[in-house]
Design a protein around this motif. Structure first.
Motif, mmCIF file in Angstrom:
data_model
loop_
_atom_site.group_PDB
_atom_site.id
_atom_site.type_symbol
_atom_site.label_atom_id
_atom_site.label_comp_id
_atom_site.label_asym_id
_atom_site.label_seq_id
_atom_site.Cartn_x
_atom_site.Cartn_y
_atom_site.Cartn_z
ATOM 1 N N ARG A 19 29.746 147.293 -40.052
ATOM 2 C CA ARG A 19 30.109 147.634 -41.279
ATOM 3 C C ARG A 19 30.677 146.799 -42.177
ATOM 4 N NH1 ARG A 19 29.008 153.066 -41.442
ATOM 5 N NH2 ARG A 19 27.450 153.652 -40.176
ATOM 6 N N ARG A 20 31.609 145.666 -41.458
ATOM 7 C CA ARG A 20 32.606 144.712 -41.946
ATOM 8 C C ARG A 20 33.332 145.153 -43.151
ATOM 9 N NH1 ARG A 20 30.242 140.094 -40.612
ATOM 10 N NH2 ARG A 20 28.078 139.688 -39.698
ATOM 11 N N PRO A 21 34.246 146.011 -42.730
ATOM 12 C CA PRO A 21 35.286 146.525 -43.633
ATOM 13 C C PRO A 21 36.107 145.149 -43.740
ATOM 14 C CG PRO A 21 35.754 147.495 -41.502
ATOM 15 C CD PRO A 21 34.378 146.625 -41.329
ATOM 16 N N ARG A 22 36.985 145.139 -44.943
ATOM 17 C CA ARG A 22 37.724 143.932 -45.024
ATOM 18 C C ARG A 22 39.522 144.408 -44.898
ATOM 19 N NH1 ARG A 22 35.903 139.520 -47.932
ATOM 20 N NH2 ARG A 22 37.792 138.540 -47.088
ATOM 21 N N SER A 23 39.874 145.443 -45.419
ATOM 22 C CA SER A 23 41.173 145.918 -44.968
ATOM 23 C C SER A 23 41.210 147.147 -44.350
ATOM 24 C CB SER A 23 41.971 145.847 -46.265
ATOM 25 O OG SER A 23 42.056 144.674 -47.059
ATOM 26 N N VAL A 24 41.893 147.233 -43.030
ATOM 27 C CA VAL A 24 42.018 148.469 -42.346
ATOM 28 C C VAL A 24 43.582 148.704 -41.772
ATOM 29 C CG1 VAL A 24 41.614 149.484 -40.075
ATOM 30 C CG2 VAL A 24 39.883 148.053 -41.370
ATOM 31 N N PHE A 25 43.719 149.935 -42.216
ATOM 32 C CA PHE A 25 45.058 150.535 -41.969
ATOM 33 C C PHE A 25 44.909 151.968 -41.189
ATOM 34 C CE2 PHE A 25 49.413 152.606 -43.587
ATOM 35 C CZ PHE A 25 50.015 151.867 -42.367
ATOM 36 N N CYS A 26 45.568 151.928 -39.925
ATOM 37 C CA CYS A 26 45.425 153.220 -39.058
ATOM 38 C C CYS A 26 46.676 153.657 -38.732
ATOM 39 C CB CYS A 26 44.631 152.869 -38.117
ATOM 40 S SG CYS A 26 44.240 154.458 -37.106
ATOM 41 N N ASP B 290 44.709 142.768 -42.085
ATOM 42 C CA ASP B 290 44.866 142.291 -43.532
ATOM 43 C C ASP B 290 43.316 141.808 -43.702
ATOM 44 O OD1 ASP B 290 47.457 142.750 -44.156
ATOM 45 O OD2 ASP B 290 48.185 140.649 -43.712
ATOM 46 N N ASP B 291 42.804 141.223 -42.750
ATOM 47 C CA ASP B 291 41.277 140.918 -43.156
ATOM 48 C C ASP B 291 40.459 140.960 -41.845
ATOM 49 O OD1 ASP B 291 38.923 139.834 -43.847
ATOM 50 O OD2 ASP B 291 39.941 138.023 -44.865
ATOM 51 N N ALA B 292 39.909 141.964 -41.721
ATOM 52 C CA ALA B 292 38.881 142.199 -40.598
ATOM 53 C C ALA B 292 37.910 141.446 -40.517
ATOM 54 C CB ALA B 292 38.483 143.616 -40.643
ATOM 55 N N ALA B 293 37.435 140.779 -41.239
ATOM 56 C CA ALA B 293 36.585 139.398 -41.190
ATOM 57 C C ALA B 293 36.926 138.220 -40.510
ATOM 58 C CB ALA B 293 35.993 139.176 -42.482
ATOM 59 N N ILE B 294 38.268 138.228 -40.357
ATOM 60 C CA ILE B 294 38.953 136.954 -39.581
ATOM 61 C C ILE B 294 39.047 137.428 -38.029
ATOM 62 C CG2 ILE B 294 40.871 135.691 -39.398
ATOM 63 C CD1 ILE B 294 41.467 135.746 -42.473
ATOM 64 N N LEU B 295 39.014 136.471 -37.288
ATOM 65 C CA LEU B 295 39.084 136.918 -35.738
ATOM 66 C C LEU B 295 40.401 137.825 -35.658
ATOM 67 C CD1 LEU B 295 37.731 136.605 -32.974
ATOM 68 C CD2 LEU B 295 39.339 134.458 -32.789
ATOM 69 N N ASN B 296 40.152 138.742 -34.925
ATOM 70 C CA ASN B 296 41.271 139.496 -34.564
ATOM 71 C C ASN B 296 41.065 140.483 -33.271
ATOM 72 O OD1 ASN B 296 40.368 142.684 -35.115
ATOM 73 N ND2 ASN B 296 39.707 141.376 -37.020
#
Length: 706
Positions: A282-289, A265-271
């Motif tokens: 690259r700091r993408p915010r939302s990622v879906f694979c 949901d937010d790649a900027a938050i620890l995951n």
């Protein structure tokens, strides 16, 4: 079904679908199948089924066995012209085997959506595309420890196979379902499908960048990239390796290994993927694979990202994307099969149009429905004859070949193909053409097939020329042997003539007596006749060997023919102090062939044996000629006690122009082998015991006239 009235109103359709879902709650296959048309097509994630038999075996039976007493709870329904789109919750308990898992009694609760096309008059479903998350279903089966009292939202959140989020129920926009399904499923050309897929994914996902990774030869390759501009989507088709500069490889690796989708949901938050170099730099915010699967076969991965906004891939959007991924996997596989089919058809068409050999498409009833120029040219017909239906392979076949055609048809019906064989066709002008033909049915149980036809005219001419040349060589060889026997044969002829002269003188004396001794004179005259017959037989055998006549295939007594040859060579045998033994078996199979040619073979072998033994001084010179019954015919052997043949040269002695004689031509044994081969037999040499060589040949029994 309760009624047979046509589906006219929304109420009729809703009632029909309610009955259909109710049938799934039981175990009556026939009742469920009654709702499907004979040529129904069903598509579920990873599987496409056509026809009632496939749907029963691959869809209905497995599901009612595994989930007996299941229920479909309809949440939403919209209607179009002869189509209904239904959002439902599938609830059941796992009571039987499914996808390799035995019954677990696990409670199943799964959201889904069905797009149903139907025949309103027959009240039957003609096409159904049913979407649900197979991964979620299998996970609920495997994970029996999860508590059973959860809400729909919690159940879905636990089993979505995603990371980082606990999303509420994925509600579907049904109009979007129809649009996505029809958009992607309608493309069969790979390039257009990739373009459509990427544009559709970006459109419904809210992504600003998307990658399609496909598996090619066990390697992941980027097949397409989509990016967004000012109100535009740009798609670039490519074939590039996957690198860490294009997407987070740890995310891709997780999807490849788990076959589950990943949402950040937010790649900027620890995951769990925060340390990936791509995410860090690259700091993408939302990622879906999301993986693309077809019948448990991994096709590839769809990767989407938004660089600016978090929580872009909301549940409604991920539902559409999973639906899109499911449809895309099927469409990509279908497109690959379609392209393979096109490639095969292209190769076949190039073969047909190349006119290297005749090709025709026919049916078992006898019609030729299509043919290339090479086939038509060899038979002197044109395409108009094919179009008119006048060209039939049954009419082109001469009567004596029709029995063979019947056997070929039987072989086609049994195996789907028939082995190449020779036959003849009638040309348009009534003449015949020899051909080699082989063929196969397009489908084993079908009626149409293809035949490949090779014109054998030139080969037959060449074979005839070779036969004539072999016959000429054989004649020259016989003349040569008669030349070698000339001296001894002259003695053979002179002897009965001299004996006849003496018998004539004796007879004259008996007649000069007083009174004449008529009885003794008659005996002398009888002896004269016998002597004359002996001379005539010797001369006749010489003439038979020397004269030039076409080969004849007729039955004859092989033992008698061999005895004549031995008599013909007696003087040479006696002159070289060779003792002859014969072991001619009684009751041999009847032989059909050219008597003179086969006598030539035996004579050649005898003369070679005598000549070989004449080179040795000490020791006996023994010649054994024998015949015996073989398994399928007759064996003839000529053995000697000469010096023998080097084991390395046992086969070489049959080569043209190979000879160990100072005056030999090296063609005698070559001609002998060609004669035996032409009679369907085999000629070979072996070492004799205790010394010498033995030449043997076989002849098939009762060979038919050719």
């Amino acid at each position: 079904m309760a009624t047979v009235t046509a589906l006219r109103s929304a109420g009729d359709i809703q009632s029909f679908m309610t009955e259909y879902y109710a049938a799934w709650g039981g175990t009556d296959e026939d009742r469920i199948m009654s709702y499907y048309a004979d040529n129904v097509t069903i598509q579920i994630p990873g599987s496409l089924m056509q026809g009632q038999a496939a749907v029963r075996e691959q869809f209905v039976r497995p599901f009612i066995t595994a989930f007996a007493g299941n229920r479909h709870f309809v949440k939403n329904i919209i209607f179009g012209r002869d189509v209904a789109v239904i959002e439902f919750i599938f609830k059941a308990e796992h009571k039987g085997p499914f996808a390799g898992h035995g019954a677990t009694d696990a409670r199943i609760e799964l959201p889904g959506c069905g797009v149903y096309e139907y025949d309103p008059v027959r009240r039957q479903i003609t096409t159904a595309r049913i979407y649900f998350d197979v991964g979620t279903l299998l996970k609920q089966i495997i994970d029996q420890r999860q508590p059973h009292g959860k809400t729909e939202e919690e159940a879905v959140a636990v089993s979505t196979g995603t990371l980082e989020i606990a999303a509420p129920m994925e509600h579907l926009d049904l109009a979007t379902v129809i649009d996505v399904s029809q958009t992607v499923s309608g493309e069969m050309v790979l390039e257009r499908l990739l373009d459509t897929l990427m544009r559709t994914a970006v459109k419904y996902a809210g992504a600003d960048r998307a990658l399609l990774i496909l598996l090619q030869n066990a390697e992941q390759r980027i097949a397409a990239e989509a990016t967004t501009g000012t109100d535009t989507v740009m798609v670039r088709l490519c074939n590039e390796p996957v690198t860490g500069s294009l997407l987070p490889k740890t995310v891709l690796r997780h999807v490849l290994q788990s076959r589950e989708s990943v949402i950040l949901d937010d790649a900027a938050i620890l995951n769990p993927f925060s340390t990936d170099p791509y995410i860090a730099e690259r700091r993408p915010r939302s990622v879906f694979c999301v993986p693309l699967m077809n019948q448990a076969k991994f096709i590839g991965v769809l990767y989407l990202e938004n660089k600016l906004l978090p929580r872009v891939f909301a549940p409604a959007r991920t539902a559409v994307l999973k639906l899109l991924a499911s449809q895309a996997a099927i469409s990509l596989e279908n497109t690959r099969l379609y392209r393979d089919l096109e490639d095969r058809e292209g190769k076949i068409r190039r073969l047909v149009d190349a006119n290297i050999l005749g090709i025709c498409i026919w049916n078992l009833e006898g019609a030729i429905v299509e043919a290339n120029e090479a086939f038509l040219r060899m038979l002197q017909y044109g395409h108009e004859d094919v179009v008119s239906g006048r060209l039939r392979w049954t009419d082109l076949t001469p009567a004596e070949w029709r029995e063979q055609d019947q056997r070929a048809v039987a072989e086609l019906r049994s195996t789907g193909t028939f082995q190449p064989c020779e036959k003849e066709y009638f040309r348009k002008d009534g003449t015949r053409i020899p051909v080699l033909i082989g063929g196969t049915l397009f489908e084993e149980s079908g009626n149409e097939g293809v035949a490949f036809v090779l014109d054998l005219t030139e080969r037959k001419r060449a074979e005839q020329a070779v036969r004539e040349l072999e016959s000429e060589f054989a004649h020259m060889n016989r003349v040569s042997m008669m030349g070698e026997l000339a001296a001894s044969l002259s003695h053979e002829v002179i002897h009965p003539i001299a004996t006849a002269r003496n018998n004539a003188r004796v007879g004259m004396r008996f007649l000069e007596m007083s009174p004449p001794n008529v009885d003794e004179a008659r005996k002398s005259l009888d002896d004269i006749v016998k002597d004359a017959d002996r001379a005539k037989d010797i001369v006749g055998r010489m003439r038979d060997q020397i004269k030039k006549a076409p080969p004849r295939r007729e039955p004859f007594d092989l033992n008698e023919a061999i005895s004549e040859v031995i008599a013909l060579a007696r003087s040479v045998i006696v002159t070289n102090a060779v003792s002859v033994q014969t072991r001619l078996a009684d009751g041999l199979f009847p032989i059909r062939g050219d008597r003179i040619q086969l006598q030539q073979v035996v004579l050649n072998l005898i003369l070679n044996a005598v000549e070989a033994m004449s080179s040795i001084e000490p020791g006996p010179r023994e010649l054994l000629v024998r015949t015996e019954q073989a398994r399928t015919g007759v064996l003839v052997a000529v053995g000697d006690s000469g010096p023998g043949i080097d084991p390395e040269h046992l086969e070489r002695v049959f080569e043209s122009f190979y000879t160990t004689k100072s005056s030999g031509t090296g063609m005698g044994l070559t001609i002998c082998r060609s004669i035996i081969d032409a009679h369907g037999g085999r000629l070979w040499a072996e070492a004799n015991e205790p010394r010498g060589a033995v030449f043997q040949f076989t002849l098939p029994a009762g060979q038919q006239k050719s």
